[in-house]
Write a protein that holds these residues in place. Sequence first.
Motif, short mmCIF file in Angstrom:
data_model
loop_
_atom_site.label_atom_id
_atom_site.label_comp_id
_atom_site.label_asym_id
_atom_site.label_seq_id
_atom_site.Cartn_x
_atom_site.Cartn_y
_atom_site.Cartn_z
N UNK A 1 122.05 125.32 46.37
CA UNK A 1 121.43 124.65 47.77
C UNK A 1 120.25 125.64 47.96
N UNK A 2 119.68 125.23 49.07
CA UNK A 2 118.26 126.07 49.48
C UNK A 2 118.75 126.02 51.24
N UNK A 3 118.17 127.36 51.34
CA UNK A 3 118.38 127.96 53.00
C UNK A 3 117.03 128.70 53.39
N UNK A 4 116.44 127.90 54.48
CA UNK A 4 115.19 128.30 54.95
C UNK A 4 115.47 129.57 56.03
N UNK A 5 114.82 130.55 55.78
CA UNK A 5 115.07 131.86 56.62
C UNK A 5 113.66 131.86 57.45
N UNK A 6 113.83 132.57 58.74
CA UNK A 6 112.72 132.74 59.62
C UNK A 6 112.92 133.81 60.64
N UNK B 1 119.12 123.66 53.84
CA UNK B 1 118.26 122.57 53.91
C UNK B 1 119.06 121.44 52.90
N UNK B 2 119.60 121.87 51.90
CA UNK B 2 120.16 121.16 51.05
C UNK B 2 121.54 121.69 50.33
N UNK B 3 122.52 120.98 50.06
CA UNK B 3 123.58 121.63 49.48
C UNK B 3 124.08 120.57 48.52
N UNK B 4 123.71 121.05 47.19
CA UNK B 4 124.04 120.12 46.04
C UNK B 4 123.68 118.87 46.53
N UNK B 5 124.44 117.58 46.32
CA UNK B 5 124.02 116.18 46.36
C UNK B 5 124.45 115.77 47.73
N UNK B 6 124.94 116.87 48.56
CA UNK B 6 125.63 116.42 49.73
C UNK B 6 124.89 115.70 50.76
#
Length: 174
Positions: free
Chosen positions: A6-11, A100-105
């Motif tokens: 998956x993808x995680x945004x950090x700020x 942002x995204x987690x596999x195809x979830x």
Amino acid sequence: MGKQEGFIALGSNLGDRELYLAGAIRSLEEKGIRVLEQSPVYETKAVGYLDQPDFLNMVVRFESELPVQELLNKLLAIEAKHGRIRKTKWGPRTLDLDLLFYGKLILDDPKLTVPHPRIQERAFVLMPLQDLAPDLLHPLLGLTVKKMAEQVPGKEGVRRWEKPLESGFVPTEN
């Protein structure tokens, strides 16, 4: 469930922004969220609530076996560990972590929506995500990250941060 990528945004826009981002990456690893790759860091103007300092933003690609709700709880715990206080919507913060995204979830729950519901509106997310996964297809919009990044307004407020993070990030071995 098995391993999911998956993808995680950090700020971060309060205090030592670089230190918060680097600390978040270490905290992800400590919580069993294996960071596979990280984008360059971008400095961005605030969106929504404008009277606040500029953000440093980035995206990480990760791998985990955690159920999504447990993953969310770990992300919230990492934010809290790094001093995140939720007072003003879109207000200043030491650390913000968005799944942002987690596999195809695909999930639409009162506590969590995946893919992130405003990803296509956020240049500060799409620019670093494009560095990692330009061909990733948004399962609901049918657009690639690259196409969303081309169409998103506000790109002029997102500029590459030229300093490397001080974390000395090295991906973990398999």
